[in-house]
Design a protein around this motif. Structure first.
Motif, PDB file in Angstrom:
ATOM      1  N   PRO A 152       0.785  -1.234   0.000  1.00 28.08           N
ATOM      2  CA  PRO A 152       0.000   0.000   0.000  1.00 28.08           C
ATOM      3  C   PRO A 152       0.819   1.288   0.000  1.00 28.08           C
ATOM      4  O   PRO A 152       0.253   2.374  -0.153  1.00 28.08           O
ATOM      5  CB  PRO A 152      -0.823  -0.104   1.285  1.00 28.08           C
ATOM      6  N   ALA A 153       2.144   1.183   0.158  1.00 28.65           N
ATOM      7  CA  ALA A 153       2.980   2.389   0.215  1.00 28.65           C
ATOM      8  C   ALA A 153       3.794   2.600  -1.060  1.00 28.65           C
ATOM      9  O   ALA A 153       4.751   3.365  -1.058  1.00 28.65           O
ATOM     10  CB  ALA A 153       3.923   2.306   1.422  1.00 28.65           C
ATOM     11  N   LEU A 154       3.415   1.945  -2.154  1.00 27.57           N
ATOM     12  CA  LEU A 154       4.154   2.111  -3.413  1.00 27.57           C
ATOM     13  C   LEU A 154       4.282   3.584  -3.778  1.00 27.57           C
ATOM     14  O   LEU A 154       3.411   4.394  -3.445  1.00 27.57           O
ATOM     15  CB  LEU A 154       3.439   1.361  -4.542  1.00 27.57           C
ATOM     16  N   PRO A 155       5.359   3.973  -4.489  1.00 23.52           N
ATOM     17  CA  PRO A 155       5.541   5.388  -4.852  1.00 23.52           C
ATOM     18  C   PRO A 155       4.343   5.926  -5.630  1.00 23.52           C
ATOM     19  O   PRO A 155       3.780   5.237  -6.484  1.00 23.52           O
ATOM     20  CB  PRO A 155       6.791   5.369  -5.739  1.00 23.52           C
ATOM     21  N   HIS A 156       3.967   7.156  -5.330  1.00 26.77           N
ATOM     22  CA  HIS A 156       2.829   7.759  -6.028  1.00 26.77           C
ATOM     23  C   HIS A 156       3.136   8.000  -7.506  1.00 26.77           C
ATOM     24  O   HIS A 156       2.221   8.058  -8.329  1.00 26.77           O
ATOM     25  CB  HIS A 156       2.418   9.057  -5.339  1.00 26.77           C
TER      26      HIS A 156
END
Length: 206
Positions: A103-107
């Motif tokens: 859920p924290a993949l780069p935007h």
């Protein structure tokens, strides 16, 4: 440069979730949303079509994507089967794959992967995210023309993603500035730990 209309996104959510007691991991709540919704945000507005590869709860996943596809063969045969299913279903020359449990993949994931497929003036067939220490083979940009080759590979019994990648012109995309973005959640403990870390980080950000 790969244009938006040439790129399909796909989120892998077809696993058994064995380490979460068999629950459908992509639909597990995380920071107020199903896990899969966080990955959806990384693709939103950046791809021609977004697919989710899921082998159950397709109606629930349909709320988050243009199309839900099952594995081309049943039996939960792993992420390489999911990638093959996406390559076969995509209607564009390129497919960008990401997992439902990071859920924290780069935007700016899409932009970075698209930029990284070309290195030293050469456009590769596959690009794989690299966090500075290890590769993340389920965060990958692939030519959809590789579908037939992967079908033959799967028919031979191969299930290791990295071994199939090695047969092609592939490259790694440097994401060493944000290694924490690739944390993936396999257990309740990992989920709680990352959720707390993200809450703390948002409080500290001015």
């Amino acid at each position: 440069m790969i244009a938006k209309h040439d790129l399909t996104g796909m989120i892998l959510a077809g696993g058994e979730g064995r380490r979460m007691g068999g629950r459908d991991k992509g639909l597990e709540p995380f920071a107020g949303l199903p896990l899969v919704a966080h990955t959806v945000k990384r693709f939103d507005g950046h791809v021609h079509e977004l697919m989710i590869n899921a082998n159950r709860n397709s109606d629930a996943y349909a709320l988050f994507a243009d199309r839900v596809i099952e594995d081309a063969e049943g039996g939960f045969k792993g992420p390489l089967m999911g990638i093959y299913s996406g390559l076969r279903a995509a209607q564009t020359p390129w497919l960008l794959v990401a997992p439902c449990d990071s859920p924290a993949l780069p935007h700016d994931l899409v932009a970075r992967m698209v930029a990284g497929i070309t290195q030293a003036g050469v456009e590769h067939d596959i690009a794989v995210a690299f966090d500075g220490e290890r590769l993340h083979p389920v965060v990958a940009l692939l030519r959809t023309s590789l579908a037939d080759d992967l079908a033959a590979t799967l028919a031979e019994g191969e299930r290791k993603i990295d071994r199939w990648y090695a047969r092609h012109a592939w490259c790694q995309v440097d994401m060493s500035d944000c290694p924490e973005a690739f944390a993936n959640l396999n257990t309740e403990e990992e989920k709680a730990r990352l959720e707390q870390a993200l809450v703390t980080s948002s409080r500290e950000t001015p």
